[in-house]
Design an enzyme around this catalytic site. Structure first.
Site, PDB file in Angstrom:
ATOM      1  N   THR A 201       0.862  -1.178   0.000  1.00 54.22           N
ATOM      2  CA  THR A 201       0.000   0.000   0.000  1.00 54.22           C
ATOM      3  C   THR A 201       0.895   1.223   0.000  1.00 54.22           C
ATOM      4  O   THR A 201       1.962   1.185   0.603  1.00 54.22           O
ATOM      5  CB  THR A 201      -0.827  -0.001   1.305  1.00 54.22           C
ATOM      6  N   ARG A 229     -14.073  -7.521   0.926  1.00 47.69           N
ATOM      7  CA  ARG A 229     -13.120  -7.382   2.039  1.00 47.69           C
ATOM      8  C   ARG A 229     -12.512  -5.973   2.046  1.00 47.69           C
ATOM      9  O   ARG A 229     -12.132  -5.435   1.017  1.00 47.69           O
ATOM     10  CB  ARG A 229     -12.018  -8.423   1.895  1.00 47.69           C
ATOM     11  N   VAL A 230     -12.441  -5.385   3.206  1.00 46.69           N
ATOM     12  CA  VAL A 230     -11.808  -4.080   3.373  1.00 46.69           C
ATOM     13  C   VAL A 230     -10.716  -4.234   4.431  1.00 46.69           C
ATOM     14  O   VAL A 230     -10.942  -4.863   5.467  1.00 46.69           O
ATOM     15  CB  VAL A 230     -12.840  -3.013   3.820  1.00 46.69           C
ATOM     16  N   GLY A 231      -9.557  -3.668   4.163  1.00 45.83           N
ATOM     17  CA  GLY A 231      -8.456  -3.775   5.124  1.00 45.83           C
ATOM     18  C   GLY A 231      -8.340  -2.553   6.000  1.00 45.83           C
ATOM     19  O   GLY A 231      -9.320  -1.843   6.271  1.00 45.83           O
ATOM     20  N   ASP A 232      -7.136  -2.289   6.431  1.00 49.48           N
ATOM     21  CA  ASP A 232      -6.867  -1.151   7.307  1.00 49.48           C
ATOM     22  C   ASP A 232      -6.762   0.172   6.559  1.00 49.48           C
ATOM     23  O   ASP A 232      -7.022   1.244   7.119  1.00 49.48           O
ATOM     24  CB  ASP A 232      -5.543  -1.381   8.065  1.00 49.48           C
ATOM     25  N   THR A 252       1.192  -0.492   6.531  1.00 46.96           N
ATOM     26  CA  THR A 252       1.159  -1.380   5.373  1.00 46.96           C
ATOM     27  C   THR A 252       1.289  -2.807   5.879  1.00 46.96           C
ATOM     28  O   THR A 252       1.752  -3.031   6.998  1.00 46.96           O
ATOM     29  CB  THR A 252       2.288  -1.001   4.393  1.00 46.96           C
ATOM     30  N   GLY A 253       0.867  -3.729   5.069  1.00 47.56           N
ATOM     31  CA  GLY A 253       0.928  -5.130   5.484  1.00 47.56           C
ATOM     32  C   GLY A 253      -0.459  -5.717   5.649  1.00 47.56           C
ATOM     33  O   GLY A 253      -1.431  -5.203   5.083  1.00 47.56           O
ATOM     34  N   GLY A 255      -3.742  -6.015   6.763  1.00 44.19           N
ATOM     35  CA  GLY A 255      -4.571  -5.000   7.392  1.00 44.19           C
ATOM     36  C   GLY A 255      -5.384  -5.477   8.564  1.00 44.19           C
ATOM     37  O   GLY A 255      -5.659  -4.708   9.495  1.00 44.19           O
TER      38      GLY A 255
HETATM   39  C1  SD4 Z   1      -4.599  -4.209   3.305  1.00 34.47           C
HETATM   40  N1  SD4 Z   1      -2.801  -3.012   4.340  1.00 34.47           N
HETATM   41  O1  SD4 Z   1      -5.493  -4.130   2.493  1.00 34.47           O
HETATM   42  C2  SD4 Z   1      -3.368  -3.372   3.076  1.00 34.47           C
HETATM   43  C3  SD4 Z   1      -2.434  -4.090   2.187  1.00 34.47           C
HETATM   44  C4  SD4 Z   1      -1.003  -3.683   2.312  1.00 34.47           C
HETATM   45  O2  SD4 Z   1       1.217  -4.132   2.132  1.00 34.47           O
HETATM   46  O3  SD4 Z   1      -0.653  -2.698   2.777  1.00 34.47           O
HETATM   47  N2  SD4 Z   1      -0.082  -4.452   1.963  1.00 34.47           N
HETATM   48  O4  SD4 Z   1      -4.638  -4.949   4.268  1.00 34.47           O
END
Ligand code: SD4
Length: 341
Positions: A201, A229-232, A252-253, A255
């Protein structure tokens, strides 16, 4: 290792002044330097933050507003078709739909977000309009798309040939498994053939010449996620948080883990308590590990923070997390080379 990274990076970007260094090694020097100057400064996640920062710098160098800078900046990876994790060309969900998440926050605590929005490349600009033109903070799915179209955005197909092929490939096993630690090409260039990132991200934080902070965060989310699906990333407090008295943070990562700890808000609150940006990020990562120790070796989560003095820092669970820094027309790409283990 440091020398090797320096070499790789210089060879890619040529004319721009760049340094490739480990976070822990560089952070204290950088913090001292930026202490004197404060803003303007921009930080953003991953290698693609370099190009994004340069665009944002065009705004800040002319005494522009941090809010404008972060919007302009993250639009670069949103429009980059080679980028498979942000904007147009991002990996789709498991049913083949590219759905984008984005949010933006300004120095006055105003914020806007779009969640699981399809067909519009510049999700960040729609998020900004949600902030500026509606009484709401978040619009999701069909409603977000409708709002975008009503405001002059064009409907597009965001699935490119490359991301479509990757989806077809994924369907062969149809196994949802976030691959960690391959986000940074320079760090582990040979781990997987091609461009098989499955998440990344862009989160960007900026401090302008007037001492105001803003941030933006935009993503296509986890590759091959479930539909809806929705992340952070579009969640204020999780993927992004700005407090103009203290600083800002972005993540990032994976979520889900960031949402569980309201990670970016936590980082800002830790800075309020006196933590340096890097230590605040480290503590936020440690909280995730404490809650889910069994996941700590399987996933990547990283935070990036910038405080009101222009000091910055980052920390990620796994090695290989890079972030880009731009101030006084100088670009740095820092790699956080230390694992929490
Ligand atoms: C998510 N945080 O949708 C985002 C994806 C992301 O490195 O950042 N990946 O969960």
């Amino acid at each position: 290792m440091i020398n090797r990274r320096k070499f790789i990076y210089h060879s890619i970007v040529g004319a721009t002044t760049l340094h490739f260094v480990d976070t822990a090694y560089a952070a204290s020097q950088k913090q001292q330097k930026n202490n004197k100057n404060g803003g303007p400064i921009i930080v953003s996640t991953w290698d693609f933050g370099i190009a994004a920062n340069l665009a944002a710098w065009e705004v800040l160098k002319n005494n522009g507003r941090a809010l404008d800078a972060v919007e302009v900046g993250v639009k670069v990876p949103e429009a980059d078709l080679k980028n498979l994790t942000v904007g147009k060309g991002g990996y789709p969900d498991r049913d083949g739909h590219v759905s984008l998440d984005a949010c933006i926050m300004d120095e006055n605590g105003n914020c806007g977000a779009v969640l699981a929005m399809e067909h519009i490349t510049h999700a960040i600009s729609v998020a900004r309009l949600v902030m500026e033109k509606t009484p709401h903070v978040m619009l999701a799915g069909e409603g977000a798309l409708q709002f975008a179209l009503e405001n002059g955005f064009q409907k597009e197909n965001l699935l490119t040939e490359e991301s479509g092929k990757a989806w077809q490939e994924w369907l062969k096993d149809a196994e949802y498994k976030p691959i960690m630690n391959i986000e940074n090409q320079h760090f582990s260039p040979n781990k997987l053939p091609g461009n098989q990132y499955n998440h990344d991200t862009i989160g960007m934080l900026a401090l302008d010449a007037n001492g105001n902070l803003s941030g933006a965060c935009t993503t296509s989310g986890m590759a091959f996620k479930m539909r809806g699906r929705v992340g952070d990333s579009p969640i204020i407090g999780a993927g992004l948080y700005i407090d103009n008295e203290i600083g800002g943070a972005t993540s990032t990562g994976v979520g889900e883990e960031v949402v569980r700890t309201v990670g970016s808000f936590l980082v800002v609150e830790l800075m309020r308590q006196g933590f340096s940006p890097e230590d605040a990020c480290k503590e936020a990562v440690a909280r995730i590990v404490k809650k889910k120790p069994e996941k700590a070796k399987e996933i990547q989560v990283g935070f990036l923070a910038l405080n009101k003095k222009g000091e910055y820092g980052a920390y990620a669970l796994q090695e290989g997390f890079s972030f880009a820094v731009c101030h006084e027309q100088q670009q740095d790409l820092l790699i956080q080379g230390k694992s929490i283990f």
